[in-house]
Write an enzyme that holds these catalytic residues in place. Structure first.
Site, PDB file in Angstrom:
ATOM      1  CB  CYS A 171       1.782   5.893  11.867  1.00  0.00           C
ATOM      2  SG  CYS A 171       3.328   5.216  12.490  1.00  0.00           S
ATOM      3  CD  GLU A 197      -2.773  -1.196   2.481  1.00  0.00           C
ATOM      4  OE1 GLU A 197      -3.992  -1.440   2.387  1.00  0.00           O
ATOM      5  OE2 GLU A 197      -2.192  -1.059   3.578  1.00  0.00           O
TER       6      GLU A 197
END
Length: 364
Positions: free
Chosen positions: A356, A106
């Site tokens: 994150c 990704e």
């Protein structure tokens, strides 16, 4: 028991050769192999890096008779967008990529008022086994090629231009993988990201960030390469006892070794080092750990350290969560009291698992 770290890819990938894998000499050689005049090498590089075109059939300055041949030899279709998901009123877009061999990974494109950032992957999966990170818990599939890394950048830049009439300004190696465990390909990618067209995308080195969990020898090698990019050290704890658990690579390179390497990087490049710290409720957010973090960073890095606090993002199967805001504010206050710059990251993409520690390349 120390989790098994994976520095070597279990399934080495061999994607087809792409123009973005090649330096200037390689491009010249590839063009010569096709029996084309030498000037075509620079022309093709300008189309790819300068105009963001990856299909020779759209390169109108090429003779129609050679476009298919060039496409087959130098521009294979490396990545297919399997899914695009947006949030933040369309300002954050996560793309799930499928490589030629079916490998999934990704990237995330984020628009801000004064900058546009693409967060890219350097590996499919990650072998560093950090327990609070979905990518690390999934293990390592393989390294990405230089071209697979650069295609994420080109695609992000093209999307900004075509969809928003805007330009890409920042590139962060904070997607899937440990960049310094794929050192040679990441180094080549950084060189082409920062080189001016027709040799690269022309992104300022100061706007490129390479993140690492602390592979100390590779940090020193990156310093010696003198690329001038920003180094982000994922520390997450100021004491070895806790970091051994949160960042298992700490069992190989202790905090002191990682910080010494970061200091070497700062000395060689003159660049401030970003210290990444995911703040986890009742795990690493105690006042004494804030004090110790500030003390250690001030002693080793002084004004060349900046702490980037990251409120922990939720991941499947984890009971950990982010620290309460009052605890977060106290942590910032205590780190700053030791003379170290400290801010809290503006988290993007949490609701689409694009923040994150959340990238897991599922679906598609």
């Amino acid at each position: 028991m120390v989790p098994e770290l994976m520095f070597d890819e279990p399934r080495p990938g061999r994607p087809p050769r792409h123009l973005a894998d090649l330096d200037a000499a390689g491009r010249a050689s590839a063009v010569a192999e096709l029996g084309l005049p030498a000037f075509r090498a620079k022309q093709l590089a300008h189309q790819y890096y300068g105009r963001l075109i990856a299909d020779p059939r759209q390169m109108t300055d090429l003779p129609a008779a050679v476009r298919d041949r060039i496409a087959g030899a130098m521009f294979p279709n490396l990545l297919t967008a399997s899914a695009d998901i947006t949030c933040d009123a369309g300002q954050t877009r996560k793309t799930l990529w499928r490589a030629v061999d079916g490998t999934m990974f990704e990237s995330v494109l984020m628009r801000y008022p004064r900058r546009n950032t693409v967060c890219i992957s350097s590996q499919a999966g990650c072998g560093m086994a950090c327990p609070f990170c979905a990518t690390g818990q999934g293990g390592l599939t393989r390294n990405l090629s230089t071209a697979e890394i650069l295609e994420q950048v080109r695609a992000g830049a093209a999307a900004l231009r075509d969809d928003f009439g805007d330009r890409l300004s920042n590139v962060v190696f904070m997607g899937m993988g440990e960049p310094l465990a794929n050192y040679a390909r990441v180094l080549a990618a950084v060189q082409r990201i920062t080189a001016r067209p027709p040799s690269g995308f022309g992104i300022s080195a100061r706007a490129v960030t390479v993140s690492t969990v602390g592979l100390a020898p590779a940090i020193r090698n990156l310093a010696d390469a003198r690329l001038g990019v920003t180094l982000a050290l994922s520390l997450h704890a100021p004491d070895d006892g806790l970091r051994d658990t949160l960042v298992p690579v700490n069992n190989r390179w202790r905090i002191s070794e990682a910080l010494d390497a970061a200091r070497y990087y700062a000395n060689v490049t003159g660049r401030r080092v970003s210290i990444e710290y995911a703040l986890i409720r009742d795990v690493n957010d105690q006042p004494w750990r804030a004090d110790l973090l500030g003390k250690r960073l001030h002693r080793v890095l002084g004004p060349l350290a900046h702490v980037n606090l990251i409120p922990l993002n939720p991941t499947p199967g984890s009971d950990w969560d982010a620290s309460p805001k009052p605890v977060e504010r106290e942590f910032v206050k205590r780190v700053r009291a030791k003379g170290v710059s400290c801010t809290v990251r503006d988290t993007r993409g949490r609701e689409i698992s694009a923040a994150c520690g959340q990238l897991a390349a599922v679906g598609g």
